[in-house]
Structures are given as C-alpha cells and as structure tokens.
Design a protein around this motif. Structure first.
Motif, short mmCIF file in Angstrom:
data_model
loop_
_atom_site.label_atom_id
_atom_site.label_comp_id
_atom_site.label_asym_id
_atom_site.label_seq_id
_atom_site.Cartn_x
_atom_site.Cartn_y
_atom_site.Cartn_z
N UNK B 1 -31.52 22.65 -60.91
CA UNK B 1 -32.85 22.87 -61.45
C UNK B 1 -32.90 24.12 -62.32
N UNK B 2 -32.22 25.14 -61.83
CA UNK B 2 -32.15 26.38 -62.59
C UNK B 2 -31.56 26.15 -63.96
N UNK B 3 -30.51 25.32 -63.98
CA UNK B 3 -29.84 25.07 -65.26
C UNK B 3 -30.79 24.38 -66.23
N UNK B 4 -31.57 23.43 -65.73
CA UNK B 4 -32.52 22.75 -66.60
C UNK B 4 -33.52 23.74 -67.16
N UNK B 5 -33.95 24.66 -66.33
CA UNK B 5 -34.89 25.67 -66.80
C UNK B 5 -34.26 26.52 -67.89
N UNK B 6 -33.00 26.90 -67.67
CA UNK B 6 -32.32 27.73 -68.68
C UNK B 6 -32.24 26.99 -70.01
N UNK B 7 -31.90 25.69 -69.93
CA UNK B 7 -31.79 24.91 -71.16
C UNK B 7 -33.13 24.85 -71.87
N UNK B 8 -34.21 24.61 -71.09
CA UNK B 8 -35.53 24.51 -71.71
C UNK B 8 -35.88 25.83 -72.40
N UNK B 9 -35.64 26.93 -71.70
CA UNK B 9 -35.94 28.24 -72.29
C UNK B 9 -35.18 28.41 -73.60
N UNK B 10 -33.88 28.05 -73.55
CA UNK B 10 -33.04 28.21 -74.74
C UNK B 10 -33.59 27.42 -75.93
N UNK B 11 -33.83 26.14 -75.69
CA UNK B 11 -34.26 25.29 -76.79
C UNK B 11 -35.60 25.76 -77.34
N UNK B 12 -36.50 26.12 -76.43
CA UNK B 12 -37.83 26.58 -76.84
C UNK B 12 -37.71 27.83 -77.70
N UNK B 13 -36.94 28.80 -77.23
CA UNK B 13 -36.85 30.06 -77.99
C UNK B 13 -36.09 29.86 -79.29
N UNK B 14 -35.09 28.95 -79.29
CA UNK B 14 -34.36 28.70 -80.53
C UNK B 14 -35.29 28.11 -81.58
N UNK B 15 -36.11 27.15 -81.13
CA UNK B 15 -37.07 26.55 -82.05
C UNK B 15 -38.01 27.60 -82.60
N UNK B 16 -38.50 28.46 -81.70
CA UNK B 16 -39.42 29.50 -82.16
C UNK B 16 -38.74 30.43 -83.15
N UNK B 17 -37.49 30.74 -82.87
CA UNK B 17 -36.83 31.75 -83.70
C UNK B 17 -36.63 31.25 -85.13
N UNK C 5 -25.65 19.83 -63.84
CA UNK C 5 -25.43 21.03 -64.64
C UNK C 5 -24.68 20.69 -65.93
N UNK C 6 -23.69 19.80 -65.80
CA UNK C 6 -22.97 19.39 -67.01
C UNK C 6 -23.94 18.74 -67.98
N UNK C 7 -24.79 17.84 -67.44
CA UNK C 7 -25.74 17.15 -68.31
C UNK C 7 -26.63 18.16 -69.01
N UNK C 8 -27.07 19.16 -68.25
CA UNK C 8 -27.93 20.19 -68.85
C UNK C 8 -27.17 20.91 -69.95
N UNK C 10 -24.64 19.81 -71.77
CA UNK C 10 -24.46 18.96 -72.95
C UNK C 10 -25.76 18.86 -73.73
N UNK C 11 -26.85 18.74 -73.00
CA UNK C 11 -28.15 18.67 -73.67
C UNK C 11 -28.39 19.94 -74.47
N UNK C 12 -28.03 21.08 -73.88
CA UNK C 12 -28.22 22.35 -74.59
C UNK C 12 -27.39 22.38 -75.86
N UNK C 13 -26.14 21.92 -75.76
CA UNK C 13 -25.27 21.91 -76.94
C UNK C 13 -25.91 21.10 -78.05
N UNK C 14 -26.32 19.88 -77.69
CA UNK C 14 -26.91 19.02 -78.72
C UNK C 14 -28.19 19.62 -79.29
N UNK C 15 -29.02 20.13 -78.39
CA UNK C 15 -30.29 20.69 -78.85
C UNK C 15 -30.08 21.85 -79.79
N UNK C 16 -29.24 22.79 -79.39
CA UNK C 16 -29.02 23.97 -80.22
C UNK C 16 -28.40 23.58 -81.56
N UNK C 17 -27.44 22.64 -81.52
CA UNK C 17 -26.81 22.20 -82.77
C UNK C 17 -27.85 21.62 -83.71
N UNK C 18 -28.71 20.76 -83.14
CA UNK C 18 -29.74 20.13 -83.97
C UNK C 18 -30.67 21.16 -84.57
#
Lengths: 671, 162, 112
Positions: B1-17, C5-8, C10-18
């Motif tokens: 769950x923590x990892x999903x949160x980290x990903x969401x934070x990342x994508x959100x802030x990247x979009x904002x930046x 965690x792996x899925x997360x 990979x999703x991050x990689x794709x999202x950031x790349x996009x």
C-alpha cells in the motif's frame, strides 16, 4: 606488472595529450609541440620494440588482456590488444610517419592561437588510431574507429573562426566528414551485430574460427562482409562515400597529411585486411570491392587532373590510391595492399607536407605582399594557378616534392613503383578488367602529378606572393628529407623475389611481373611526359594568375565536371540535402502561422500534387534533376518534422520509438 | 500500500512540476517527485541508491535549479506549446502502450542469486566505470565553470547579425 | 504483497516516462525541458532497479542506477549552465525564439 610495449605504444600519445591538456596554460609556444612530438617519437620506439616481439611469439600473435570491459551473458568483451605482424606493421608506420608530421607541425603551426590544442588533438588521434590497429576484438576496434573520426572532425574544423565565411566553410567540412562517415558506421555496427548474433563473440579469433566452419559464399558471411565494407567505404573515402575527403582539406596541412592521407583513411583497408578470414570466404563481396576500388581509382585520378587547388589534387589522388588498395584487397592480394598502404603513407605524407611547405611560404608572402598593392586579384595561396617558378625560391621543397611525385607516379626504383606494380601484377593475373582500369588510373596518376609539379614549380612566378616566397624553416624541411629518404628505400620492404613483408606476414604470394612493370613504367613516363609537354609550354607563356589551363581551353565543360568530382557531390546535394533544406524552409514558413495542424493536411495535399506535377515534368530533364525533385516530393510527406526546434525533434524521436516498438510488438505477437 | 502511495505522490508531483507556471514551484515539485522515487527505491530493496537519489534528486538538483534561476532572474513562463497538447499526449500515450505491449507481462519469478553487496560490485567489478564517472563529474564541473565564466566579449562561435 | 510492489514500480516507470515525454513535446522553456529530462531520468533509474529487483540482481541494478544518476545530474548541471548563458547572450529561454535566432540561411550552408 611488466608493461607490454604494445600498451606503451598507445599510452605514450595519451600521456602526451594529457600533459598538453593540463599544462597548456603554463607552456610557451614550441613546448606543447615538442611534448607531443616526444610522445609520438617514444611511441615509435615502443612500436619498434613491439614489432621485434612478434617473431618470437608463438604463432606470431600476442594477446594482451588489459581488463574486462563488458561481461553480460554471452557478450564478453575485454579490453584486449592484439600484436601480430599486421598490427605491428601498422603501428610502426603510424608512429613513424606520425612523429615526422608532429615535428613538421611544430613549425607549421607556429603562431596559431590554439597551438597547444592542435597537439592535444593530434596526440589523441594517434592514440585512437593505434588502438584501432591493435584491437583484439571488433568493439575495441570500433572505439578507436570512432576516436579517429572525432579527431578528424575536430581537426578539419580546426580553423572554424577564420574570417570572411571561411571559418563557416571549415566547420561545415568537418561536419560533412563526420556525417558521411556515420552512414558507413551504421553499416559497420549492423555487421558487428550480425557477427555477435551468429558467433556469440566479437573476439577476432573466435569469429574467424567460427567463420572457417561455414562454407564459402555463405549468405551470412556475404551480409557481414558487405556491412563491414560499408564502414570501410566511409572511412577510406571510396565510391559512394568519398565526397568528404576533398573538403577535409580545410584542416591544417599536417592534419591532411597525417589523417587524410597517411593513416586514418587507410583504416577501411585495414579493417578488411584484419577481417581477411571473413572476406576470403565471401567472393561476392570481393568482386564488389574490386569494382568499387577500380572505379574509385579511376574517378579519383581523373578528378585530380582537373583540380586547381594544390591540396585538393592530392586529396583526389589519395582517393584514387585508396581505390588501388581496395581493389587489391578485393582480389585477395592482401600483402600487396598492405605494402602499398605503407609506401603510400610515406610518399603521400611527403607530398602533402611539401605542398604544405609551399602553401605556408605563400601565405607568409601574401601577408607581406598585402601591404603593397597586390595585382592579380585575391591571393589564394592554395591555388596552383597563382604559383609558378617556386623551383628557385624553394629548392629544398622542390626536390622533396619531385621525389614524392616520382614515387606517386611509380618511377623505378622508388617505393611506389614496387608496391603499385605488386597490385597491377596481381590484377593482370586475376582480373583483367580491373587491371585495365587500374592501369588507366596509373597513367592518369602520372599525368596529374606531372601537371601539378609543373604548375607549382616551373615557369615564371605568376603572382607577387610567388615572387617573394621563401623556403620554410628547417624544422619543417627536415621531416621532408627523412620522408624523402623513406620513399627512396621503402621499396626494399618487399622487393620482388625476396619479399621481406610477404615473409613476415607469412603469406605466400608473389605478383611481380617484369612485363607489367615495364608497361607501367612506360605508362608513368608517358603520363608525366605528356603533362610536362602540355603544361611546360603553357607555364612558360603564362605571366600572371589570369592564366588559362590548356586542358580547360580545350574541354572546359569536361574539366569542370571532373573538378567537381564528377558531380557526385552535386548529385547528393540536389537529392538528399536539397530535399532536407526545402523541408526545413517550408517548415519555417509553416511555423509562422500558429495553425500548424490545419495547414498540415492542406499543404501536405498541395505539396503532393505539386510534387507529382514536378515529377511528371522532370522525367525528361535528366537524372540529376529528376532524382532531386523525386526526393523532394517524397519529403513533402514528412516535411513537417524538421524545424531545428527541440519540440519537433522530440516528436521525431518518439515517432521513431513508436515504429521500433510496433515492430518488436508485432514480432512478439507473431511468435 | 505504501508503494502505491509513493507512486501516486510521484506521478502527481511530476505532473504538477511540468504544468505549473512558476519555475521555482516546478523545481520544488521535482524535488517531491524525487523523494517519492527514493521511497519506492527503498521499498524495492535498493537502499543505497535510495539514499543517493534522495540526496541528489531532492537535495542537489533543486538547489541547482534555484541557483540557475537566481542567475537568470526570470522565474515564470508558460507560452502556448508549438505542438497541440492533445497530439503530444496522444503520441506519448501511444508510445507507452506499445512499450507496454513489448515488455509486459514480465515474468516475476525471480531466482535468488548469490548475494553480492552493492559496494562490492561498485568498487570491484565496475571499478573502471566508477573511475570514468569520477572523471566525468570533474569534467562536468570544469565545463560548467567555463560556461558560466562571464566574459566581456561574446563567446566565440556565436555570432549573430541582426 | 511483493508482486504488488513490482506492479507499482512498473506503473511509476511508465507514468514518469509518459509525463516526461509529454513535457518534452509541449514545453518551450529551456529550464522546463531540462526538468522533463530529469523526470525521464527518474523513470530510467526506477526501471533499472525494478528490473534488478525482479531478477534478483539488485546489487548490479544499483550500480547501473548509480551511473544513470551521475549522468542525469551532469545533464542537468550542464544544461542549466547553458541555459544561463543563453539567457545572458540572447535574452531568451524560449525554444522557438532561440531556434529562429540560430537559423542559418541555406546559402551559407552550401559550402564550396
């Protein structure tokens, strides 16, 4: 750990480069040049030492493993050097000629604002070239290959800040060399990929061992050799990729001598010599190489006849001589090719350096003459029409030049005679068509070098600068004398009947025929005699630079075509470059309106119909024009992508990615 | 769950930046992205790299951006794009989808190799790379110093005629 | 849990790349372009580490990722320095303005 001499050979120029790189601020003028020269000279001694070790080694090959480089699965590429007869011969030649050219450059570059930087590049070039010839696998070879390419680029455009648009021309010439070479390098990389794909290795030994198990004419070998050949054609300036070499003369003359005559341009021939085991099994490629080499020899020699620029003549001459070597390797005359490569390095370096001495003297004279009102138009110190009578002003240069010219023409018993006749003799035995083409090229060679010799040194001085030119300083003329000595005795390297080089390489070939030798001597004498006859009379009458070339007076159109390299360059410009430029211009126009996408569909359609009409109309207008508009028409479709704007460039990159991914995904889905 | 949160934070802030108007704010959002990435890296087991990413990406790089902006004195800009946003988005998406098609699904049945530590690899197996990287860093520093050197004359090579 | 965690990742990689690619195509400010490159760089670091984590060779992946970070930071540093100089010499950071400024007339490119 005892340091193997082959490591020293590469390390010493590298150290010289680093010393100059970091100490240049503190050193006064001649010191950087002396450091670089000392580095090159010590590398020469190390190369001799290394060459002495070849005979003692088991099998004549020494592998020096430095350290691991890439180790991923099956791909094992170490930094490894290979010392055998071929690489030792190349190393001795490169460092020997290189040292002399370094010494010469100490004098030639005097007073240049980037004096130290020049020697940094020169030493870096030496290191890269030595890495290229002593590599033990294709990837290390490629590192050297690209290294010399970069140095070539840097040095062609070395005078990028010359006034009156000359600087822009120089840097354009550098870029052109780099880009044209890149076309060949793409083939080279594909070849490496094929090799690894099939043999699971890039080490020479492993690849050659694997190849020897395949039947001769195996499609894989043909594909690989053609890919390698593409790289060789780019580096060695052969048809169709020769267009960069004449313009590479924009660099300082020592560079032209070292890189664009003696060493780097022979890398293509070296690559084929190194991959001999592959090429020997692909006779189809061999035939192709012979055809390209013989054609290039003819084209280069005929283009050299029409040049006005002293260095461009020599550039086309280099192209032509490289064609000789290529034809030789294509016919399997590997020793003859290497022999000619080595002698060519000596006599072409001599010719270039002598020409440089002339240009240098005229440049200085023009500087002085600029104070007084000069007549005869703009002084251009490389234009042979503005020379004349230099025999008396520069006696030493005259004699060395004469010797170089005779060697190039193939006068016995100079070095060029033996090496050229080894190739001609082999051709007479194996490929009569190639023999005829090469013999014609040899005759033309004697003619153009005679023409140049007469135009530069005989008659009355045709401009004020030629009148006041003085002999170059000893630091420039002494290397000339040494090189002249090499040209005199170079033939001894592989005398017919007792071939030292043949024996050293362990080859069994003998290709010297007395009849061929006599015929080629007659050709050389005839060509030179004809040139002296025609041009001797013309220069005696000529009084100033508004002087008309007697051949131009007869066949002006033909000479013009030949002077521009048979219009190959123009053809490329009309097709690829013009299309590129037109797209760029159209884009710029389109970009001024914000509604890019609106216009895209409309204008794209417009252009298509226009292009069709164009194509229809130009079908009758000859090859040159029609190919131009054909490609222009094609470009209409992709025309919106070239703006020089980053955003659009990224779109292009992503488009390319999409195509690649789509291909990979399709292949994956089909499996 | 923590990892999903980290990903969401990342994508959100990247979009904002990439979408905020103020460059300073953009740099700060980039720092947040980097922090998210560092957290995810830590969870994936790459502890050392997580620390490096955090110190470089969240510490050094934003400082560099702020430093550069202070040298330029301009901090806001948002001109209309040359390429329409929808087209750009479509292209990026298409690229990602195709990339996904070629890569996915990934076989996650990882086999455990003999554990080697990060420092072992870095300083022994890849010592040459390390060396080259150190040289690279120095080269970078020297070139930046040279680029930023304020000269009275214009730098050579750039000649524009108006 | 671990698969998650792996899925997360990979999703991050794709999202950031996009996001990075989108930024490179739409942004016209040089600083923002460098910023987009940074985002793509993060995607690359994550991709390497995720791959290493999946295949069980996290240490090698980490050493590769270190190289990526070094290179990426250098790109940012030199890019920013060039941007500063661009602003000083040409008074603009806008890609379009700059590309117009540097457009050489085709005649000059013709060469001899």
């Amino acid at each position: 750990m005892p340091v193997h001499p082959v490591i020293l050979v590469i390390l010493l120029p590298l150290l010289g480069m680093l010393a100059n790189l970091f100490l240049a601020h503190r050193l006064r003028e001649p010191t950087p040049g002396l450091i670089a020269g000392a580095a090159a000279g010590s590398a020469f001694l190390a190369a001799l030492w290394a060459a002495g070790m070849v005979g003692a080694a088991s099998g004549g090959v020494v592998h020096v493993h430095l350290f691991d480089w890439i180790a991923v699965g099956a791909l094992q590429v170490p930094w490894a050097l290979r010392l055998d007869a071929l690489s030792a011969a190349m190393m001795v030649m490169i460092t020997g000629v290189g040292t002399l050219i370094h010494v010469y450059a100490v004098g030639y570059m005097r007073g240049d604002s980037r004096y130290a930087r020049f020697f940094v590049y020169l030493n870096l070039f030496l290191a890269a070239m030595l890495l290229l010839v002593s590599a033990d696998n294709y990837l290390v070879l490629f590192v050297g290959w690209e290294g010399v390419g970069v140095c070539s680029y840097l040095l062609i455009g070395f005078w990028f800040d010359k006034p009156h648009g000359q600087g822009v021309k120089n840097s354009t010439a550098g870029r052109k060399a780099f880009i044209v070479n890149r076309i060949g390098d793409a083939g080279l990389l594909i070849g490496f990929g094929l090799l690894f794909w099939h043999f699971d290795s890039l080490q020479f030994d492993a690849v050659f061992a694997g190849a020897s198990l395949l039947p001769a004419g195996d499609p894989l070998l043909v594909a690989v050799t053609i890919c390698l050949l593409a790289g060789a054609l780019g580096k060695s300036a052969q048809i169709p990729l020769f267009v960069w070499l004449p313009e590479a003369m924009a660099g300082p003359t020592p560079v032209s001598a070292l890189i664009h005559a003696a060493t780097m341009v022979t890398a293509g021939v070296f690559l084929i010599l190194r991959s001999e085991a592959l090429f020997a099994l692909a006779p189809v490629t061999g035939t192709l190489i012979v055809a390209i080499g013989a054609l290039t020899a003819l084209l280069g020699a005929s283009a050299a006849v029409a040049q006005r620029d002293i260095k461009r003549t020599l550039a086309y001459s280099t192209i032509s001589q490289l064609g000789f070597m290529m034809a030789a390797v294509g016919m399997g005359a590997y020793t003859a090719a290497l022999f000619h490569l080595i002698t060519h390095a000596c006599f072409k370096a001599l010719l270039f350096l002598s020409a440089g001495s002339v240009v240098h003297a005229l440049e200085h004279a023009a500087h002085h003459a600029a104070d007084h009102a000069g007549r005869g138009g703009e002084p251009f110190p490389q234009d042979m029409r503005q020379m004349g009578g230099l025999r008396k002003r520069m006696p030493l240069t005259f004699w060395t030049y004469t010797l170089g010219a005779l060697t190039l023409a193939g006068a016995a018993p100079l070095a060029g005679f033996f090496s050229k006749d080894a190739i001609l003799g082999w051709a007479a035995d194996h490929n009569p068509a190639a023999f005829l083409a090469l013999a014609a090229a040899a005759g033309l060679t004697a003619f153009y070098v005679g023409r140049q010799w007469v135009m530069v040194f005989f008659g009355a001085p045709r401009t004020p600068m030629a009148k006041t030119a003085v002999e170059s300083p000893p630091i420039m003329t002494r290397p000339l004398l040494l090189l002249a000595g090499l040209c005199l005795v170079g033939g001894a390297l592989n005398l017919p009947g007792r071939g030292a080089l043949t024996g050293w390489l362990g080859a069994e070939e003998e290709s010297f025929h007395l009849s061929v030798a006599i015929a080629s001597l007659a050709l050389a004498a005839g060509g030179m005699g004809l040139a002296i006859l025609i041009y001797g009379r013309a220069v005696r009458r000529a009084a100033n630079a508004a002087w008309r070339d007697p051949l131009e007076a007869r066949a002006e159109r033909l000479m013009q075509v030949m002077r521009q390299g048979w219009w190959i360059d123009k053809l490329y410009r009309r097709t690829f470059i013009c299309a590129f430029k037109r797209t760029g211009l159209a884009l710029k126009a389109a970009e001024e309106t914000e509604l890019v996408f609106d216009r895209l569909t409309y204008a794209g359609y417009n252009r298509l119909t226009e292009a069709l009409a164009d194509a229809d109309e130009t079908l009758f207008e000859g090859l040159e024009h029609s190919t131009g508009s054909f490609v222009q028409g094609l470009a209409g479709a992709s025309e919106r992508t070239q703006t020089g704007q980053l955003n659009w460039n990224v779109v292009g990159i992503i488009g390319g990615l999409i195509v690649v991914f789509a291909i990979v995904a399709t292949i994956g889905a089909l499996r | 769950m923590l990892s999903v949160a980290a990903v969401l934070v990342m994508l959100f802030s990247a979009l904002l930046s990439i979408s905020v108007r103020w460059l300073l704010t953009a740099a700060l959002w980039l720092a947040v992205t980097s922090a998210g990435a560092a957290a995810l890296l830590y969870m994936l087991g790459a502890h050392e790299i997580a620390v490096i990413e955090f110190s470089v990406g969240t510490g050094l790089v934003p400082v560099l951006f702020v430093f550069a902006m202070s040298l330029m004195g301009r901090t806001s800009s948002m001109p209309t794009p040359i390429i329409p946003r929808t087209a750009a988005g479509g292209l990026a998406l298409l690229c990602l989808v195709l990339l996904g098609l070629t890569l996915l699904p990934i076989n996650t049945a990882g086999q455990d190799k003999v554990p080697i530590t990060f420092s072992q690899i870095l300083w022994q197996d890849r010592s040459l790379d390390m060396l080259v990287q150190i040289v690279l860093i120095f080269a970078g520093i020297i070139s930046v110093l040279n680029i930023l050197r304020r000269t009275d004359a214009e730098p050579p090579g750039i000649r524009h005629d108006h | 849990m671990i698969i998650d965690m792996y899925a997360a990742g990979i999703a991050a990689v794709f999202g950031l790349l996009g996001i990075g690619l989108y930024g490179l195509m739409t942004l016209r400010n040089l600083i923002k372009v460098i910023l987009s490159l940074q985002i793509i760089g993060k995607a690359a670091v994550l991709a390497v580490v995720v791959a290493g984590s999946i295949s069980g060779e996290i240490a090698i992946a980490q050493s590769m990722a270190a190289s990526v970070i070094v290179a990426d930071t250098l790109v940012a540093v030199i890019g920013l320095a060039l941007a500063v100089q661009m602003q000083r010499c040409h008074g603009s950071l806008d890609l379009r303005t700059l590309s117009m400024k540097f457009h050489t007339p085709p005649e000059a490119e013709n060469g001899g």
